[in-house]
Design a protein around this motif. Structure first.
Motif, PDB file in Angstrom:
ATOM      1  N   PHE A  39       4.725  -4.087  -3.947  1.00  0.00           N
ATOM      2  CA  PHE A  39       4.004  -3.251  -4.905  1.00  0.00           C
ATOM      3  C   PHE A  39       4.899  -2.128  -5.436  1.00  0.00           C
ATOM      4  N   ILE A  40       5.752  -1.585  -4.563  1.00  0.00           N
ATOM      5  CA  ILE A  40       6.700  -0.571  -5.028  1.00  0.00           C
ATOM      6  C   ILE A  40       7.679  -1.185  -6.030  1.00  0.00           C
ATOM      7  N   ALA A  41       8.131  -2.408  -5.744  1.00  0.00           N
ATOM      8  CA  ALA A  41       9.034  -3.099  -6.670  1.00  0.00           C
ATOM      9  C   ALA A  41       8.343  -3.345  -8.006  1.00  0.00           C
ATOM     10  N   LEU A  42       7.070  -3.728  -7.975  1.00  0.00           N
ATOM     11  CA  LEU A  42       6.324  -3.959  -9.206  1.00  0.00           C
ATOM     12  C   LEU A  42       6.133  -2.666  -9.982  1.00  0.00           C
ATOM     13  N   ASN A  43       5.917  -1.567  -9.279  1.00  0.00           N
ATOM     14  CA  ASN A  43       5.760  -0.281  -9.941  1.00  0.00           C
ATOM     15  C   ASN A  43       7.017   0.102 -10.727  1.00  0.00           C
ATOM     16  N   ARG A  44       8.173  -0.296 -10.207  1.00  0.00           N
ATOM     17  CA  ARG A  44       9.424  -0.005 -10.930  1.00  0.00           C
ATOM     18  C   ARG A  44       9.528  -0.836 -12.196  1.00  0.00           C
ATOM     19  N   ILE A  45       8.969  -2.039 -12.170  1.00  0.00           N
ATOM     20  CA  ILE A  45       9.013  -2.910 -13.338  1.00  0.00           C
ATOM     21  C   ILE A  45       7.989  -2.474 -14.384  1.00  0.00           C
ATOM     22  N   GLU A  46       6.777  -2.143 -13.921  1.00  0.00           N
ATOM     23  CA  GLU A  46       5.683  -1.780 -14.826  1.00  0.00           C
ATOM     24  C   GLU A  46       4.986  -0.555 -14.249  1.00  0.00           C
ATOM     25  N   ASN A  47       5.429   0.601 -14.691  1.00  0.00           N
ATOM     26  CA  ASN A  47       5.019   1.861 -14.073  1.00  0.00           C
ATOM     27  C   ASN A  47       3.523   2.108 -14.147  1.00  0.00           C
ATOM     28  N   ASP A  48       2.860   1.603 -15.201  1.00  0.00           N
ATOM     29  CA  ASP A  48       1.430   1.850 -15.378  1.00  0.00           C
ATOM     30  C   ASP A  48       0.562   0.672 -14.956  1.00  0.00           C
ATOM     31  N   HIS A  49       1.100  -0.218 -14.161  1.00  0.00           N
ATOM     32  CA  HIS A  49       0.269  -1.276 -13.580  1.00  0.00           C
ATOM     33  C   HIS A  49      -0.583  -0.629 -12.497  1.00  0.00           C
ATOM     34  N   PRO A  50      -1.922  -0.774 -12.542  1.00  0.00           N
ATOM     35  CA  PRO A  50      -2.762  -0.052 -11.572  1.00  0.00           C
ATOM     36  C   PRO A  50      -2.702  -0.582 -10.144  1.00  0.00           C
ATOM     37  N   LEU A  51      -2.417  -1.868  -9.945  1.00  0.00           N
ATOM     38  CA  LEU A  51      -2.498  -2.430  -8.600  1.00  0.00           C
ATOM     39  C   LEU A  51      -1.493  -1.832  -7.612  1.00  0.00           C
ATOM     40  N   PRO A  52      -0.237  -1.572  -7.988  1.00  0.00           N
ATOM     41  CA  PRO A  52       0.650  -0.911  -7.029  1.00  0.00           C
ATOM     42  C   PRO A  52       0.115   0.436  -6.560  1.00  0.00           C
ATOM     43  N   LEU A  53      -0.536   1.167  -7.449  1.00  0.00           N
ATOM     44  CA  LEU A  53      -1.100   2.461  -7.084  1.00  0.00           C
ATOM     45  C   LEU A  53      -2.276   2.288  -6.126  1.00  0.00           C
ATOM     46  N   VAL A  54      -3.096   1.267  -6.386  1.00  0.00           N
ATOM     47  CA  VAL A  54      -4.244   0.998  -5.515  1.00  0.00           C
ATOM     48  C   VAL A  54      -3.773   0.609  -4.114  1.00  0.00           C
ATOM     49  N   TYR A  55      -2.806  -0.310  -4.036  1.00  0.00           N
ATOM     50  CA  TYR A  55      -2.412  -0.834  -2.722  1.00  0.00           C
ATOM     51  C   TYR A  55      -1.465   0.093  -1.976  1.00  0.00           C
ATOM     52  N   PHE A  56      -0.825   1.002  -2.662  1.00  0.00           N
ATOM     53  CA  PHE A  56      -0.075   2.048  -1.965  1.00  0.00           C
ATOM     54  C   PHE A  56      -1.046   2.887  -1.148  1.00  0.00           C
ATOM     55  N   TYR A  57      -2.173   3.233  -1.750  1.00  0.00           N
ATOM     56  CA  TYR A  57      -3.199   3.991  -1.021  1.00  0.00           C
ATOM     57  C   TYR A  57      -3.784   3.151   0.115  1.00  0.00           C
ATOM     58  N   ARG A  58      -4.147   1.920  -0.194  1.00  0.00           N
ATOM     59  CA  ARG A  58      -4.808   1.075   0.805  1.00  0.00           C
ATOM     60  C   ARG A  58      -3.899   0.756   1.993  1.00  0.00           C
ATOM     61  N   SER A  59      -2.599   0.738   1.764  1.00  0.00           N
ATOM     62  CA  SER A  59      -1.681   0.422   2.859  1.00  0.00           C
ATOM     63  C   SER A  59      -1.739   1.467   3.962  1.00  0.00           C
ATOM     64  N   TYR A  60      -2.177   2.663   3.621  1.00  0.00           N
ATOM     65  CA  TYR A  60      -2.398   3.700   4.630  1.00  0.00           C
ATOM     66  C   TYR A  60      -3.835   3.646   5.151  1.00  0.00           C
ATOM     67  N   ALA A  61      -4.781   3.603   4.225  1.00  0.00           N
ATOM     68  CA  ALA A  61      -6.187   3.673   4.620  1.00  0.00           C
ATOM     69  C   ALA A  61      -6.586   2.515   5.528  1.00  0.00           C
ATOM     70  N   GLU A  62      -6.076   1.322   5.257  1.00  0.00           N
ATOM     71  CA  GLU A  62      -6.499   0.153   6.030  1.00  0.00           C
ATOM     72  C   GLU A  62      -5.901   0.112   7.436  1.00  0.00           C
ATOM     73  N   GLN A  63      -4.860   0.894   7.677  1.00  0.00           N
ATOM     74  CA  GLN A  63      -4.346   0.958   9.049  1.00  0.00           C
ATOM     75  C   GLN A  63      -4.875   2.179   9.789  1.00  0.00           C
ATOM     76  N   GLY A  64      -5.832   2.884   9.153  1.00  0.00           N
ATOM     77  CA  GLY A  64      -6.450   4.023   9.813  1.00  0.00           C
ATOM     78  C   GLY A  64      -5.612   5.276   9.790  1.00  0.00           C
ATOM     79  N   VAL A  65      -4.654   5.350   8.857  1.00  0.00           N
ATOM     80  CA  VAL A  65      -3.783   6.524   8.745  1.00  0.00           C
ATOM     81  C   VAL A  65      -4.209   7.326   7.516  1.00  0.00           C
TER      82      VAL A  65
END
Length: 516
Positions: free
Chosen positions: A395-421
């Motif tokens: 998702f970080i790699a995709l964000n570099r390719i397409e900065n305004d793609h919403p999914l990298p932003l969504v899953y950056f957040y979820r990668s913390y929330a889903e592990q309870g951090v």
């Protein structure tokens, strides 16, 4: 917005390979995939762009141009029966439908004719669905169902001029039979959802036609000038639908009589916009390679969403067969990765995505599918921190390719929330930005509202959740959001403890007039 012609999966998909070649027409708001001539697909793209420009002009919208992956994908199938097959349960009267998703919104409509002149039914369905997308993107407030459908019908009743001009707000002739012969729906039914629910039955009624009539009347009749704007202001202020309508429009019986007189008029107003008022912009057309053409039916069905493990398995078998014939085509490999993921094969999905990226580092969908698979694996990993860090990487790699793609932003957040951090502030900011980029995704709004609530930002959470709570198509998600909004108001100490919700996009169904 992307538009693609769709064919049947399986044996029919193989037969389709002998048909006309697939073309892609790319413009600011649309990417069209169709088996058509270059001339026709270009004209089709230009008409859709002019339609977008016309809506933006009339509604004074200044929404920015979406990022490439945040355009709507519109799939054009051969018939309304195919639309209903893809829609699934409850599709009896569905003539087309729209699914709002961050980074992957789609509409499915029957075959479209893009000739100049009055839009035919298939084009009306497409314009209706795009009107929903535009209205949701331009207005964070959920419109009452009658207003949402009435506005979509108002704009969809269009006429394209040969010189590039367009008519909007024409009489909805395709609803004439419905208004005269279908089960009657009164203005009071539209304006008071409880009244409509108590009266409606399973037979086809005039809801869509009457919604168009009311919206058209309130827009053009001089005696009602300003009332529609007042109605929406009252709703934004928190008034209930019936109360807002009563204050804005007055006595419902009088309104019903006025609508009857309006319907009998021999002429109705419309808006003509000249070519210079509705620019189409540039359109780029390319022919799809053989592999990408072959995989298109599979890709379309997968994007719609498989409904069972058996369907996922059958679709995967076809994807693997096509991938065996085109082992180096990155588009084929990206579609294969999606099918592998849908079938529960995370390792295989990651492998296919890696091969796609190796062949073409701009394959956006491959990064998404790899990220999905890694996220799902991370939930069971013994070293959660390391696994979720690995899941963030595509998702970080995709964000570099397409900065305004919403999914990298969504899953950056979820990668913390889903592990309870506790997600860092940067992750929450990213989730907020994703919702700004994809305001039409109510599942994303739900997730953001809950995140803001946990962060103690109660009023921000309420603001984000209100459009979900009062979305007439929201189903269980809307009910859940209403409970959260009500508890925010009644329990000042609550920060969302014990509340969970898996956000999912709702679907808008465009209903055709009854046959015959």
């Amino acid at each position: 917005m992307a538009l693609a012609a769709v064919v049947l999966v399986g044996a029919n998909a193989r037969a389709a390979r002998a048909e006309a070649p697939w073309l892609e027409a790319s413009s600011e708001h649309f990417v069209i995939y169709a088996q058509d001539s270059q001339r026709d697909i270009t004209r089709f793209s230009q008409q859709l762009e002019r339609y977008h420009s016309g809506m933006a002009l009339l509604l004074s919208s200044t929404a920015p141009v979406p990022s490439p992956s945040n355009r709507v994908t519109v799939y054009v199938v051969r018939s309304e029966s195919k639309v209903r097959e893809l829609y699934g349960e409850g599709s009896k009267y569905v003539g087309g439908f729209y699914v709002p998703r961050a980074g992957g919104s789609l509409a499915i409509v029957p075959a479209v004719t893009s000739a100049n002149g009055v839009a035919n039914w298939s084009m009306v369905v497409l314009l209706h669905e795009y009107a929903h997308h535009f209205l949701i993107s331009s207005n964070p407030m959920a419109m009452p169902r009658w207003a949402s459908e009435g506005a979509a019908e108002f704009f969809a009743s269009s006429k394209f001029e040969a010189d590039g001009g367009i008519w909007l707000g024409r009489p909805a002739q395709h609803r004439a039979g419905e208004l005269y012969f279908a089960k009657d729906v009164e203005a009071a039914d539209l304006l008071d959802p409880a009244a409509y629910e108590s009266r409606k039955n399973k037979s086809y009624d005039a809801f869509y036609g009457k919604s168009w009539l009311l919206y058209h009347y309130l827009t053009f009749d001089p005696a009602r000038k300003g009332q529609l704007t007042r109605y929406f202001e009252l709703l934004r202020a928190g008034k209930g639908q019936r109360e807002a309508a009563s204050q804005a429009f007055g006595d419902f019986d009088v309104l019903e009589k006025d609508l009857g007189k309006y319907l009998k008029k021999s002429r109705m107003a419309a808006v003509r916009l000249t070519p210079d008022m509705v620019p189409a912009g540039a359109v780029t057309v390319r022919a799809l390679a053989a592999g990408e053409s072959a995989i298109m039916p599979v890709r379309i069905r997968s994007r719609r969403g498989v409904s069972s493990p058996e369907e996922a398995s059958a679709l995967l078998a076809e994807a693997r067969e096509i991938a065996a014939r085109y082992p180096d085509d990155p588009a084929v490999l990206s579609a294969l990765a999606e099918c592998e993921f849908d079938a529960g094969n995370d390792a295989e999905a990651i492998a296919a995505a890696d091969r796609a990226i190796a062949a073409d580092r701009t394959q956006v969908d491959a990064y998404v599918q790899k990220g999905y698979a890694l996220m799902r694996r991370a939930a069971q990993a013994p070293d959660a921190a390391a696994a979720y860090k690995a899941a963030r990487a595509p998702f970080i790699a995709l964000n570099r390719i397409e900065n305004d793609h919403p999914l990298p932003l969504v899953y950056f957040y979820r990668s913390y929330a889903e592990q309870g951090v506790e997600p860092p502030p940067l992750a929450l900011d990213g989730l907020i930005r994703a919702s700004q980029l994809a305001p039409f995704d109510h599942g994303l709004r739900m997730n953001l509202g809950q995140a803001l609530l946990r962060a103690g930002r109660r009023e921000d959470a309420r603001t984000i959740l209100l459009p979900v709570a009062y979305n007439p198509h929201g189903g269980g998600g809307a009910e859940h959001a209403r409970r959260i909004v009500e508890r925010i108001a009644s329990d000042p100490a609550w920060k969302g403890e014990g509340d969970t919700f898996e956000g999912a996009a709702e679907e808008e169904a465009a209903t055709p007039p009854p046959a015959g």
